[in-house]
Scaffold this motif. Structure first.
Motif, PDB file in Angstrom:
ATOM      1  N   LEU A 160       0.831  -1.196   0.000  1.00  0.00           N
ATOM      2  CA  LEU A 160       0.000   0.000   0.000  1.00  0.00           C
ATOM      3  C   LEU A 160       0.875   1.259   0.000  1.00  0.00           C
ATOM      4  CD1 LEU A 160      -2.753   1.397   0.178  1.00  0.00           C
ATOM      5  CD2 LEU A 160      -2.654   1.125   2.671  1.00  0.00           C
ATOM      6  N   ILE A 161       1.902   1.265   0.824  1.00  0.00           N
ATOM      7  CA  ILE A 161       2.817   2.409   0.865  1.00  0.00           C
ATOM      8  C   ILE A 161       3.559   2.553  -0.457  1.00  0.00           C
ATOM      9  CG2 ILE A 161       4.889   3.350   1.978  1.00  0.00           C
ATOM     10  CD1 ILE A 161       3.914   2.014   4.579  1.00  0.00           C
ATOM     11  N   GLU A 162       3.940   1.443  -1.025  1.00  0.00           N
ATOM     12  CA  GLU A 162       4.626   1.458  -2.321  1.00  0.00           C
ATOM     13  C   GLU A 162       3.742   2.071  -3.396  1.00  0.00           C
ATOM     14  OE1 GLU A 162       7.720  -1.730  -4.089  1.00  0.00           O
ATOM     15  OE2 GLU A 162       5.663  -2.466  -3.923  1.00  0.00           O
ATOM     16  N   ARG A 163       2.463   1.682  -3.411  1.00  0.00           N
ATOM     17  CA  ARG A 163       1.536   2.248  -4.399  1.00  0.00           C
ATOM     18  C   ARG A 163       1.301   3.732  -4.138  1.00  0.00           C
ATOM     19  NH1 ARG A 163      -1.167  -2.532  -3.240  1.00  0.00           N
ATOM     20  NH2 ARG A 163      -2.848  -1.460  -2.127  1.00  0.00           N
ATOM     21  N   ALA A 164       1.238   4.119  -2.869  1.00  0.00           N
ATOM     22  CA  ALA A 164       1.045   5.529  -2.525  1.00  0.00           C
ATOM     23  C   ALA A 164       2.205   6.364  -3.052  1.00  0.00           C
ATOM     24  CB  ALA A 164       0.917   5.688  -1.012  1.00  0.00           C
ATOM     25  N   ILE A 165       3.408   5.861  -2.937  1.00  0.00           N
ATOM     26  CA  ILE A 165       4.582   6.580  -3.450  1.00  0.00           C
ATOM     27  C   ILE A 165       4.509   6.689  -4.975  1.00  0.00           C
ATOM     28  CG2 ILE A 165       7.092   6.445  -3.750  1.00  0.00           C
ATOM     29  CD1 ILE A 165       7.224   5.216  -0.941  1.00  0.00           C
ATOM     30  N   GLN A 166       4.063   5.637  -5.634  1.00  0.00           N
ATOM     31  CA  GLN A 166       3.914   5.665  -7.093  1.00  0.00           C
ATOM     32  C   GLN A 166       2.916   6.747  -7.517  1.00  0.00           C
ATOM     33  OE1 GLN A 166       2.825   1.601  -7.914  1.00  0.00           O
ATOM     34  NE2 GLN A 166       4.944   0.867  -7.870  1.00  0.00           N
ATOM     35  N   ILE A 167       1.823   6.889  -6.754  1.00  0.00           N
ATOM     36  CA  ILE A 167       0.836   7.921  -7.070  1.00  0.00           C
ATOM     37  C   ILE A 167       1.433   9.302  -6.816  1.00  0.00           C
ATOM     38  CG2 ILE A 167      -1.428   8.872  -6.476  1.00  0.00           C
ATOM     39  CD1 ILE A 167      -2.309   5.994  -5.827  1.00  0.00           C
ATOM     40  N   SER A 168       2.252   9.439  -5.780  1.00  0.00           N
ATOM     41  CA  SER A 168       2.938  10.706  -5.522  1.00  0.00           C
ATOM     42  C   SER A 168       3.817  11.082  -6.705  1.00  0.00           C
ATOM     43  CB  SER A 168       3.800  10.599  -4.260  1.00  0.00           C
ATOM     44  OG  SER A 168       3.001  10.450  -3.106  1.00  0.00           O
ATOM     45  N   GLU A 169       4.532  10.103  -7.237  1.00  0.00           N
ATOM     46  CA  GLU A 169       5.401  10.354  -8.385  1.00  0.00           C
ATOM     47  C   GLU A 169       4.573  10.728  -9.613  1.00  0.00           C
ATOM     48  OE1 GLU A 169       7.473   6.662  -8.453  1.00  0.00           O
ATOM     49  OE2 GLU A 169       9.051   7.323  -7.070  1.00  0.00           O
ATOM     50  N   LEU A 170       3.454  10.035  -9.801  1.00  0.00           N
ATOM     51  CA  LEU A 170       2.574  10.295 -10.939  1.00  0.00           C
ATOM     52  C   LEU A 170       1.992  11.706 -10.887  1.00  0.00           C
ATOM     53  CD1 LEU A 170       0.882   9.201 -13.404  1.00  0.00           C
ATOM     54  CD2 LEU A 170      -0.836   8.511 -11.720  1.00  0.00           C
ATOM     55  N   THR A 171       1.696  12.182  -9.686  1.00  0.00           N
ATOM     56  CA  THR A 171       1.034  13.475  -9.516  1.00  0.00           C
ATOM     57  C   THR A 171       2.004  14.599  -9.145  1.00  0.00           C
ATOM     58  OG1 THR A 171       0.566  13.027  -7.171  1.00  0.00           O
ATOM     59  CG2 THR A 171      -1.092  12.328  -8.777  1.00  0.00           C
ATOM     60  N   ASN A 172       3.293  14.326  -9.274  1.00  0.00           N
ATOM     61  CA  ASN A 172       4.319  15.323  -8.942  1.00  0.00           C
ATOM     62  C   ASN A 172       4.174  15.840  -7.508  1.00  0.00           C
ATOM     63  OD1 ASN A 172       5.667  15.346 -11.505  1.00  0.00           O
ATOM     64  ND2 ASN A 172       3.962  16.544 -12.331  1.00  0.00           N
ATOM     65  N   GLY A 173       3.789  14.947  -6.611  1.00  0.00           N
ATOM     66  CA  GLY A 173       3.717  15.297  -5.197  1.00  0.00           C
ATOM     67  C   GLY A 173       2.420  15.927  -4.742  1.00  0.00           C
ATOM     68  N   ALA A 174       1.438  16.046  -5.632  1.00  0.00           N
ATOM     69  CA  ALA A 174       0.152  16.622  -5.222  1.00  0.00           C
ATOM     70  C   ALA A 174      -0.578  15.691  -4.250  1.00  0.00           C
ATOM     71  CB  ALA A 174      -0.722  16.896  -6.441  1.00  0.00           C
ATOM     72  N   PHE A 175      -0.280  14.416  -4.337  1.00  0.00           N
ATOM     73  CA  PHE A 175      -0.755  13.430  -3.362  1.00  0.00           C
ATOM     74  C   PHE A 175       0.463  12.961  -2.583  1.00  0.00           C
ATOM     75  CE2 PHE A 175      -1.030   8.976  -2.162  1.00  0.00           C
ATOM     76  CZ  PHE A 175      -2.191   8.961  -1.407  1.00  0.00           C
ATOM     77  N   ASP A 176       0.367  12.946  -1.246  1.00  0.00           N
ATOM     78  CA  ASP A 176       1.529  12.592  -0.440  1.00  0.00           C
ATOM     79  C   ASP A 176       1.063  12.137   0.941  1.00  0.00           C
ATOM     80  OD1 ASP A 176       3.928  12.461   1.000  1.00  0.00           O
ATOM     81  OD2 ASP A 176       4.803  14.164  -0.072  1.00  0.00           O
ATOM     82  N   ILE A 177       1.358  10.891   1.303  1.00  0.00           N
ATOM     83  CA  ILE A 177       0.905  10.366   2.591  1.00  0.00           C
ATOM     84  C   ILE A 177       1.717  10.909   3.761  1.00  0.00           C
ATOM     85  CG2 ILE A 177      -0.080   8.247   1.650  1.00  0.00           C
ATOM     86  CD1 ILE A 177       2.445   6.764   2.575  1.00  0.00           C
ATOM     87  N   THR A 178       2.745  11.731   3.496  1.00  0.00           N
ATOM     88  CA  THR A 178       3.535  12.313   4.590  1.00  0.00           C
ATOM     89  C   THR A 178       3.053  13.705   4.991  1.00  0.00           C
ATOM     90  OG1 THR A 178       5.198  13.452   3.223  1.00  0.00           O
ATOM     91  CG2 THR A 178       5.549  11.091   3.670  1.00  0.00           C
ATOM     92  N   GLN A 179       1.924  14.146   4.473  1.00  0.00           N
ATOM     93  CA  GLN A 179       1.504  15.528   4.692  1.00  0.00           C
ATOM     94  C   GLN A 179       0.889  15.785   6.069  1.00  0.00           C
ATOM     95  OE1 GLN A 179      -1.529  16.633   1.854  1.00  0.00           O
ATOM     96  NE2 GLN A 179      -3.135  15.790   3.151  1.00  0.00           N
ATOM     97  N   ALA A 180       0.890  14.800   6.954  1.00  0.00           N
ATOM     98  CA  ALA A 180       0.249  14.939   8.262  1.00  0.00           C
ATOM     99  C   ALA A 180       0.737  16.163   9.040  1.00  0.00           C
ATOM    100  CB  ALA A 180       0.466  13.678   9.091  1.00  0.00           C
ATOM    101  N   GLY A 181       1.995  16.515   8.892  1.00  0.00           N
ATOM    102  CA  GLY A 181       2.557  17.632   9.648  1.00  0.00           C
ATOM    103  C   GLY A 181       1.974  18.982   9.296  1.00  0.00           C
ATOM    104  N   LEU A 182       1.312  19.097   8.154  1.00  0.00           N
ATOM    105  CA  LEU A 182       0.781  20.387   7.718  1.00  0.00           C
ATOM    106  C   LEU A 182      -0.382  20.861   8.577  1.00  0.00           C
ATOM    107  CD1 LEU A 182       0.895  19.918   3.843  1.00  0.00           C
ATOM    108  CD2 LEU A 182       2.584  20.991   5.331  1.00  0.00           C
ATOM    109  N   GLY A 183      -1.049  19.916   9.243  1.00  0.00           N
ATOM    110  CA  GLY A 183      -2.204  20.283  10.060  1.00  0.00           C
ATOM    111  C   GLY A 183      -1.845  21.074  11.297  1.00  0.00           C
ATOM    112  N   SER A 184      -0.550  21.191  11.601  1.00  0.00           N
ATOM    113  CA  SER A 184      -0.142  21.889  12.819  1.00  0.00           C
ATOM    114  C   SER A 184      -0.267  23.405  12.699  1.00  0.00           C
ATOM    115  CB  SER A 184       1.307  21.517  13.165  1.00  0.00           C
ATOM    116  OG  SER A 184       2.190  21.923  12.121  1.00  0.00           O
TER     117      SER A 184
END
Length: 328
Positions: free
Chosen positions: A97-121
Motif C-alpha cells: 500500500l505504501i509502495e503504491r502511494a509513493i507511485q501515485i505521488s510520483e505520478l502526480t508530482n507530489g500533489a498526493f503525499d501520505i507524509t503531509q500529516a505535519g501540515l495540520g499543525s
C-alpha cells in the motif's frame, strides 16, 4: 472530511426479482474508520445478506487496524514512532500500500503525499482561524513532509521515515483501499452484486436485482438535494473530494481543508472533484491530487490515464468533465 455532496448514490432497497431466481437487496449503515459506511449486497435472502455485510465489516475493521495512525499498536503508528530512528518491519500488505502511494505521488508530482500529516499543525478548519500562517510557520511545517523521505526495503519488508517527527497517514487513500478489500472479499464469497460506500468512496460490482446498473446521481451544486443527472456504473468505483463544508475564509479568500503537500498551503479554485475508475483506492488518491493540481493540470493528468474519468466543479460552480462522462 470526505462527504458525498457532489455525488449521491441511488440505492434500491426494494425486493426485486430476476427471471430465474428471487433475490433481495440488503443494506446496512455503520460507523467505521471514523466515518459512515453504507454497505449494500444482493443476496438470496435477508439472513445471508446480513452475514455477507458482517464479513465486509470485519474486513474493513481489519484494514483500519492495519493503517490507523490513532491506534498506537498499528503498524502505521510504529512506523511513525520510529521516524528518524530505525526502519520498521511491516506486513507485505501495508508495504505494498505504501509502495503504491509513493507511485501515485510520483505520478502526480507530489500533489498526493501520505507524509503531509505535519501540515495540520499550522492550519485549522474548525471556524476559529482568522489569519494566514506566516511564511516561517509554513516553511517549518514542510520540513517533515515529502514522500521522497520514505525509505522502503523490499527484501526485508521494512519502512523507514528518514526525518525525526515525520508521519504518514492514509486519510486520502485508506477508505478507498478498505472499500476495495471489502468488495474483493465479498466477490470471493460469490456475493453476486453490491455497493460499498466508504464515506463517499464508492465501489460497485454486479447489478441491481432488476438487472439494471447501479446509478450515481450528480447533485446540482446550486440546488442542494436535487439531482442534475444520473450516471450508470458497472464494475466501477468513484471517489469525491470536496470543500463545501470544511474551509476557512481569510481576507475574503476561501482556503479549503485540502492541503497542497508541496507548498503547505490549502488548495484553492475547486469545490469538488469526483474521479471514476476501477479501483476505489486509485479514485480516492486521484480525487485529492486533482483537487490540489487545479482544473487545468488535473484534467490533463486524468486524460493521460486509461479507464479513468473525472468531473470537477470549480469555485465558480462551473463543471468540467472528461469526454468519457456522458450524462443521460
Amino acid at each position: 472530511m470526505r462527504n458525498v455532496i457532489f455525488l449521491m448514490l441511488c440505492f434500491c432497497f426494494l425486493v426485486g426479482f430476476s427471471q430465474e431466481r428471487n433475490f433481495i437487496t440488503v443494506h446496512r449503515t455503520i460507523k467505521l474508520m471514523g466515518s459512515k459506511f453504507d454497505i449494500t449486497v444482493v443476496a438470496d435472502n435477508e439472513e445471508i445478506g446480513y452475514i455477507n455485510i458482517e464479513e465486509a465489516v470485519s474486513e474493513i475493521k481489519r484494514i483500519e487496524k492495519l493503517i490507523s495512525s490513532w491506534d498506537e499498536n498499528s503498524e502505521t503508528s510504529l512506523i511513525n514512532a520510529n521516524a528518524g530512528i530505525k526502519a520498521v518491519a511491516v506486513s507485505f500488505e501495508l508495504f505494498q500500500l505504501i509502495e503504491r502511494a509513493i507511485q501515485i505521488s510520483e505520478l502526480t508530482n507530489g500533489a498526493f503525499d501520505i507524509t503531509q500529516a505535519g501540515l495540520g499543525s499550522v492550519w485549522t478548519f474548525d471556524g476559529a482561524m482568522n489569519y494566514k500562517p506566516t511564511e516561517a510557520e509554513i516553511k517549518s511545517s514542510l520540513t517533515k513532509v515529502g514522500y521522497q523521505n520514505i525509505e522502503l526495503n523490499a527484501k526485508e519488508l521494512t519502512v523507514f521515515l528518514k526525518i525525526k517527527g515525520m508521519k504518514i497517514g492514509f486519510g486520502a487513500i485508506g477508505k478507498g483501499y478498505a472499500a476495495d478489500k471489502a468488495k474483493e472479499h465479498l466477490v470471493e464469497k460469490q456475493v453476486r452484486a453490491g455497493v460499498i460506500n466508504a464515506a463517499g468512496d464508492f465501489t460497485t460490482w454486479g447489478t441491481k436485482v432488476t438487472g439494471e446498473k447501479w446509478l450515481i446521481g450528480i447533485a446540482n451544486p446550486l440546488s442542494k438535494g436535487k439531482i442534475f443527472s444520473w450516471l450508470p456504473v458497472l464494475e466501477s468505483s468513484v471517489a469525491t473530494t470536496e470543500s463545501f463544508d470544511r474551509f476557512v475564509m481569510i481576507d475574503g479568500k476561501k482556503y479549503s481543508h485540502i492541503m497542497d503537500p508541496r507548498t503547505g498551503i490549502p488548495a484553492i479554485g475547486i469545490n469538488s472533484v469526483s474521479v471514476f475508475s476501477k479501483s476505489a483506492e486509485l479514485c480516492d488518491a486521484l480525487s485529492t491530487a486533482v483537487f490540489v493540481l487545479g482544473v487545468g493540470r488535473g484534467m490533463a493528468l486524468i486524460n493521460q490515464l486509461n479507464g479513468t474519468e473525472v468531473i470537477i466543479l470549480d469555485s465558480n460552480n462551473i463543471m468540467h468533465k472528461t469526454p468519457g462522462i456522458l450524462f443521460d
